[in-house]
Design an enzyme around this catalytic site. Structure first.
Site, PDB file in Angstrom:
ATOM      1  N   ASP A  13       0.802  -1.223   0.000  1.00 42.68           N
ATOM      2  CA  ASP A  13       0.000   0.000   0.000  1.00 42.68           C
ATOM      3  C   ASP A  13       0.841   1.283   0.000  1.00 42.68           C
ATOM      4  O   ASP A  13       0.447   2.283  -0.582  1.00 42.68           O
ATOM      5  CB  ASP A  13      -0.880  -0.014   1.269  1.00 42.68           C
ATOM      6  CG  ASP A  13      -2.274   0.496   1.009  1.00 42.68           C
ATOM      7  OD1 ASP A  13      -2.610   0.709  -0.157  1.00 42.68           O
ATOM      8  OD2 ASP A  13      -3.027   0.678   1.979  1.00 42.68           O
ATOM      9  N   GLY A  22      -5.937   9.843   9.489  1.00 41.51           N
ATOM     10  CA  GLY A  22      -4.521   9.522   9.308  1.00 41.51           C
ATOM     11  C   GLY A  22      -3.922  10.011   8.001  1.00 41.51           C
ATOM     12  O   GLY A  22      -4.635  10.256   7.022  1.00 41.51           O
ATOM     13  N   LYS A  25     -10.331   7.129  10.277  1.00 35.12           N
ATOM     14  CA  LYS A  25     -10.321   7.193   8.807  1.00 35.12           C
ATOM     15  C   LYS A  25      -8.873   7.221   8.334  1.00 35.12           C
ATOM     16  O   LYS A  25      -8.152   8.195   8.555  1.00 35.12           O
ATOM     17  CB  LYS A  25     -11.023   8.463   8.306  1.00 35.12           C
ATOM     18  CG  LYS A  25     -11.195   8.433   6.790  1.00 35.12           C
ATOM     19  CD  LYS A  25     -11.524   9.791   6.191  1.00 35.12           C
ATOM     20  CE  LYS A  25     -10.309  10.597   5.849  1.00 35.12           C
ATOM     21  NZ  LYS A  25      -9.376  10.007   4.879  1.00 35.12           N
ATOM     22  N   SER A  65      -5.864   7.434   5.411  1.00 35.53           N
ATOM     23  CA  SER A  65      -5.751   8.192   4.160  1.00 35.53           C
ATOM     24  C   SER A  65      -6.318   7.343   3.019  1.00 35.53           C
ATOM     25  O   SER A  65      -6.154   6.120   2.992  1.00 35.53           O
ATOM     26  CB  SER A  65      -4.283   8.510   3.885  1.00 35.53           C
ATOM     27  OG  SER A  65      -4.132   8.900   2.534  1.00 35.53           O
ATOM     28  N   LEU A  94     -17.331  22.918  19.006  1.00 33.50           N
ATOM     29  CA  LEU A  94     -16.199  23.074  19.933  1.00 33.50           C
ATOM     30  C   LEU A  94     -15.576  21.735  20.322  1.00 33.50           C
ATOM     31  O   LEU A  94     -15.366  21.437  21.493  1.00 33.50           O
ATOM     32  CB  LEU A  94     -16.628  23.847  21.193  1.00 33.50           C
ATOM     33  CG  LEU A  94     -17.107  25.270  20.978  1.00 33.50           C
ATOM     34  CD1 LEU A  94     -17.405  25.935  22.322  1.00 33.50           C
ATOM     35  CD2 LEU A  94     -16.061  26.104  20.240  1.00 33.50           C
ATOM     36  N   GLU A 126      -1.323  16.929  14.221  1.00 34.65           N
ATOM     37  CA  GLU A 126       0.065  16.523  13.945  1.00 34.65           C
ATOM     38  C   GLU A 126       0.323  16.858  12.492  1.00 34.65           C
ATOM     39  O   GLU A 126      -0.085  16.111  11.598  1.00 34.65           O
ATOM     40  CB  GLU A 126       0.231  15.013  14.170  1.00 34.65           C
ATOM     41  CG  GLU A 126      -0.028  14.536  15.576  1.00 34.65           C
ATOM     42  CD  GLU A 126       1.031  14.992  16.554  1.00 34.65           C
ATOM     43  OE1 GLU A 126       2.131  15.383  16.118  1.00 34.65           O
ATOM     44  OE2 GLU A 126       0.757  14.984  17.763  1.00 34.65           O
ATOM     45  N   CYS A 158       7.391  13.355   8.538  1.00 35.34           N
ATOM     46  CA  CYS A 158       7.075  14.756   8.874  1.00 35.34           C
ATOM     47  C   CYS A 158       8.202  15.450   9.609  1.00 35.34           C
ATOM     48  O   CYS A 158       8.408  16.649   9.451  1.00 35.34           O
ATOM     49  CB  CYS A 158       5.812  14.784   9.715  1.00 35.34           C
ATOM     50  SG  CYS A 158       5.898  13.662  11.112  1.00 35.34           S
ATOM     51  N   GLU A 162       1.080  13.194  20.913  1.00 37.08           N
ATOM     52  CA  GLU A 162       0.853  11.750  20.843  1.00 37.08           C
ATOM     53  C   GLU A 162       1.959  11.114  21.679  1.00 37.08           C
ATOM     54  O   GLU A 162       3.024  11.705  21.871  1.00 37.08           O
ATOM     55  CB  GLU A 162       0.924  11.276  19.384  1.00 37.08           C
ATOM     56  CG  GLU A 162      -0.252  11.867  18.634  1.00 37.08           C
ATOM     57  CD  GLU A 162      -0.591  11.246  17.306  1.00 37.08           C
ATOM     58  OE1 GLU A 162       0.329  10.963  16.531  1.00 37.08           O
ATOM     59  OE2 GLU A 162      -1.795  11.082  17.039  1.00 37.08           O
TER      60      GLU A 162
HETATM   61  P1  NAD Z   1      -3.434  15.520   3.939  1.00 35.86           P
HETATM   62  O1  NAD Z   1      -3.635  16.674   4.853  1.00 35.86           O
HETATM   63  O2  NAD Z   1      -3.670  15.683   2.509  1.00 35.86           O
HETATM   64  O3  NAD Z   1      -4.391  14.304   4.387  1.00 35.86           O
HETATM   65  C1  NAD Z   1      -4.360  13.800   5.701  1.00 35.86           C
HETATM   66  C2  NAD Z   1      -5.697  13.155   6.006  1.00 35.86           C
HETATM   67  O4  NAD Z   1      -6.695  14.168   6.086  1.00 35.86           O
HETATM   68  C3  NAD Z   1      -6.182  12.164   4.953  1.00 35.86           C
HETATM   69  O5  NAD Z   1      -6.784  11.080   5.611  1.00 35.86           O
HETATM   70  C4  NAD Z   1      -7.212  12.966   4.167  1.00 35.86           C
HETATM   71  O6  NAD Z   1      -8.211  12.194   3.562  1.00 35.86           O
HETATM   72  C5  NAD Z   1      -7.804  13.834   5.255  1.00 35.86           C
HETATM   73  N1  NAD Z   1      -8.393  15.086   4.813  1.00 35.86           N
HETATM   74  C6  NAD Z   1      -8.061  15.824   3.722  1.00 35.86           C
HETATM   75  N2  NAD Z   1      -8.805  16.948   3.693  1.00 35.86           N
HETATM   76  C7  NAD Z   1      -9.597  16.921   4.791  1.00 35.86           C
HETATM   77  C8  NAD Z   1     -10.589  17.798   5.311  1.00 35.86           C
HETATM   78  N3  NAD Z   1     -10.901  18.948   4.706  1.00 35.86           N
HETATM   79  N4  NAD Z   1     -11.193  17.467   6.466  1.00 35.86           N
HETATM   80  C9  NAD Z   1     -10.881  16.327   7.106  1.00 35.86           C
HETATM   81  N5  NAD Z   1      -9.964  15.441   6.650  1.00 35.86           N
HETATM   82  C10 NAD Z   1      -9.332  15.745   5.502  1.00 35.86           C
HETATM   83  O7  NAD Z   1      -1.984  14.990   4.253  1.00 35.86           O
HETATM   84  P2  NAD Z   1      -1.219  13.737   3.614  1.00 35.86           P
HETATM   85  O8  NAD Z   1      -0.816  14.109   2.232  1.00 35.86           O
HETATM   86  O9  NAD Z   1      -1.996  12.502   3.846  1.00 35.86           O
HETATM   87  O10 NAD Z   1       0.058  13.642   4.558  1.00 35.86           O
HETATM   88  C11 NAD Z   1       1.180  14.433   4.398  1.00 35.86           C
HETATM   89  C12 NAD Z   1       1.199  15.515   5.449  1.00 35.86           C
HETATM   90  O11 NAD Z   1       1.038  14.961   6.740  1.00 35.86           O
HETATM   91  C13 NAD Z   1       2.546  16.226   5.476  1.00 35.86           C
HETATM   92  O12 NAD Z   1       2.360  17.603   5.661  1.00 35.86           O
HETATM   93  C14 NAD Z   1       3.221  15.603   6.683  1.00 35.86           C
HETATM   94  O13 NAD Z   1       4.237  16.377   7.260  1.00 35.86           O
HETATM   95  C15 NAD Z   1       2.074  15.409   7.602  1.00 35.86           C
HETATM   96  N6  NAD Z   1       2.381  14.404   8.616  1.00 35.86           N
HETATM   97  C16 NAD Z   1       2.549  14.818   9.910  1.00 35.86           C
HETATM   98  C17 NAD Z   1       2.886  13.897  10.891  1.00 35.86           C
HETATM   99  C18 NAD Z   1       3.073  14.328  12.325  1.00 35.86           C
HETATM  100  O14 NAD Z   1       3.017  13.468  13.191  1.00 35.86           O
HETATM  101  N7  NAD Z   1       3.297  15.599  12.614  1.00 35.86           N
HETATM  102  C19 NAD Z   1       3.046  12.552  10.539  1.00 35.86           C
HETATM  103  C20 NAD Z   1       2.867  12.172   9.221  1.00 35.86           C
HETATM  104  C21 NAD Z   1       2.529  13.098   8.258  1.00 35.86           C
END
Ligand code: NAD
Length: 467
Positions: free
Chosen positions: A74, A130, A156, A158, A224, A230, A264, A446
């Site tokens: 995946d 996630g 949920k 990704s 609220l 993260e 990240c 976390e």
């Molecule tokens: P993304 O923000 O595109 O998506 C993250 C999740 O949010 C997905 O499950 C997506 O379906 C969902 N989502 C998207 N739009 C949404 C909305 N409007 N409302 C609710 N949910 C929504 O991010 P990505 O491309 O999956 O991941 C990469 C990003 O995540 C990078 O910026 C990375 O740095 C960050 N990240 C942070 C950590 C941390 O622990 N700080 C860990 C891993 C990744």
């Protein structure tokens, strides 16, 4: 609403399967089940919850090889990383919070003849959303503290990595969790929005990008909800001239190219003291040329495939931008060349580890989160200068400093605006320590005992006694 989405293998580009998108009426039914599950689960003793979480951890340990195969399919990540990090860390989070569950309690406050006490109560139904880089681990890092504290969770994953969360659902059921306490919904932004807007969900924890974080927070304001975010980063690694250069090069490689750069906390801004920059670069090039890029199922592979074609093209776009803005590309910057026996990877999203030097703070590759295997080398001359430059970013997720002078290490780290800092190491995040960012990298922790505060609310009870 769309009914399904297709899931593709990052390493071959081939379709794996179609996934059914959880429809709104199904989310409503999941919320009703979560309400029933929460009623039972929240009245279990901590020890009863701990036993179930520990059982789930041991199932993960016994099925790690099978789970890792799915996660690699995946995500495209190297199998050794899935086996050595993703699943052990997922199991450890369940074990760690199982250990804490029986000790989640409030305080007693004597007030003359009267007294008060506090209770750490679960918040209710929590939603976890996630990212795709550590799908199973992220699900466990959210579910473990939430469930240990007596909450229910709807998770949920990704839409780019939907598979392993379903396995976690099965594992929790097998471990004996009451129905409705942990559920998985599938889909993209719309499903995430539905969860973050819903009045019956009291807490949302997102791992994702800064822009999604802002949107989730806006939607969570609807009722609220408690929010933990993260988010992304553009973290600095500061290499001082007194540190072993060979070790520094190895740490910089791990801090940039592990999980093919999709981490990240990665230290993509490598600040090297001017005196040792050339030597450091030589050591780095020597090491990076030995990293195998390719088949994620090969145990010798160090960099697998990027998550999607779209992301791959975005990273390539940044590489072009780096070149056009005057950074000097000294390694990688393109896809590997494949031998005839490796032709199945020709449609995969593979990229060589990429190193730019002669970078400046105002270049796009130095400012933006790329989330791929692209390192920028910058040089510095003194401590105050590097502190200011390291902090000169909207993000505040992580930072590392490599030096033999521990006074300097603490002095510098105390002035760095980042939630996760390492001295003479990088990217180690055992579950015992809190993890989370500052500034545009989000808030809430976390892992560690601190995570329990993110999944409980404190009730104060004043007790008046007549005499
Ligand atoms: P993304 O923000 O595109 O998506 C993250 C999740 O949010 C997905 O499950 C997506 O379906 C969902 N989502 C998207 N739009 C949404 C909305 N409007 N409302 C609710 N949910 C929504 O991010 P990505 O491309 O999956 O991941 C990469 C990003 O995540 C990078 O910026 C990375 O740095 C960050 N990240 C942070 C950590 C941390 O622990 N700080 C860990 C891993 C990744």
């Amino acid at each position: 609403m769309q009914k399904t989405f297709s899931n593709y293998s990052p390493s071959t580009g081939k379709k794996i399967c179609d996934i059914e998108i959880t429809q709104n009426y199904e989310i409503e039914s999941a919320i009703q089940k979560a309400k029933i599950g929460f009623k039972t689960w929240s009245t279990f003793t901590g020890l009863q919850r701990a036993k179930i979480l520990n059982r789930a951890a041991s199932i993960i340990r016994s099925r790690t090889h099978e789970l890792a195969q799915i996660e690699v399919l995946d995500t495209g990540k190297p199998i050794t990383e899935a086996l050595e990090v993703d699943f052990p860390s997922a199991a450890e989070s369940l074990e760690y919070f199982a250990g804490l569950a029986p000790s989640i309690h409030g305080d007693h406050v004597q007030l003359g003849k009267s007294f008060a006490y506090t209770r750490k109560e679960p918040i209710g139904i929590c939603a976890g959303i996630g990212a795709w880089n550590y799908p199973f681990q992220i699900a466990c890092w959210k579910a473990a503290p939430a469930l240990a504290a007596g909450n229910a969770m709807i998770f949920k994953p990704s839409e780019l990595t939907p598979l392993s969360a379903n396995k976690l659902y099965e594992i929790f059921l097998e471990a004996g969790i009451p129905e409705g306490v942990f559920q998985v919904v599938q889909g993209g932004r719309e499903v995430g929005e539905y969860l973050s807007l819903h009045n019956d969900i009291q807490k949302i924890s997102l791992t994702g990008s800064y822009s999604t974080g802002k949107r989730v927070m806006q939607n969570a304001a609807n009722n609220l909800k408690h929010v933990s975010l993260e988010l992304g980063g553009k973290s600095p690694l500061i290499i001082c001239d007194d540190f072993d250069i060979d070790k520094a090069a190895q740490i910089a490689i791990n801090a940039n190219f592990y999980n093919q750069g999709e981490i990240c906390t990665n230290a993509t801004r490598v600040f090297v003291h001017q005196k040792v920059k050339d030597k450091f670069t030589d050591y780095l090039l020597n090491k990076v040329s030995k990293l195998k890029v390719g088949d994620p199922y090969d145990k010798n592979t160090k960099l697998g495939a990027l998550i999607s074609k779209e992301h791959f093209n975005k990273v390539l776009g940044y590489i072009e931008k780096g070149k056009s803005e005057g950074a000097r590309l000294i390694y990688g910057g393109k896809a590997p060349e494949w031998s005839p026996s490796e032709s199945q990877f020709a449609n995969g999203n593979f990229l060589l580890p990429t190193i730019f030097t002669d970078c400046h703070d105002d270049m796009t590759i130095v400012k933006d989160e790329i989330f791929g295997p692209v390192m920028s080398i910058l040089s510095f001359q003194n401590e105050n200068e590097v502190i200011e430059r390291a902090n000169n970013t909207a993000y505040g997720l992580a930072c590392g400093i490599l030096t033999n002078d521990l006074n300097r290490a603490h002095r510098v780290i105390n002035q760095i605006q980042a939630g996760m800092c390492w001295i003479n190491s990088y990217n180690l995040s055992p579950v015992e320590i809190p993890f989370g960012g500052f500034k545009a990298s989000g808030f809430g922790k976390e892992n560690g005992i601190a995570a329990i505060d993110n999944y409980t609310q404190l009730k104060t009870v004043y007790v008046e006694l007549d005499n």
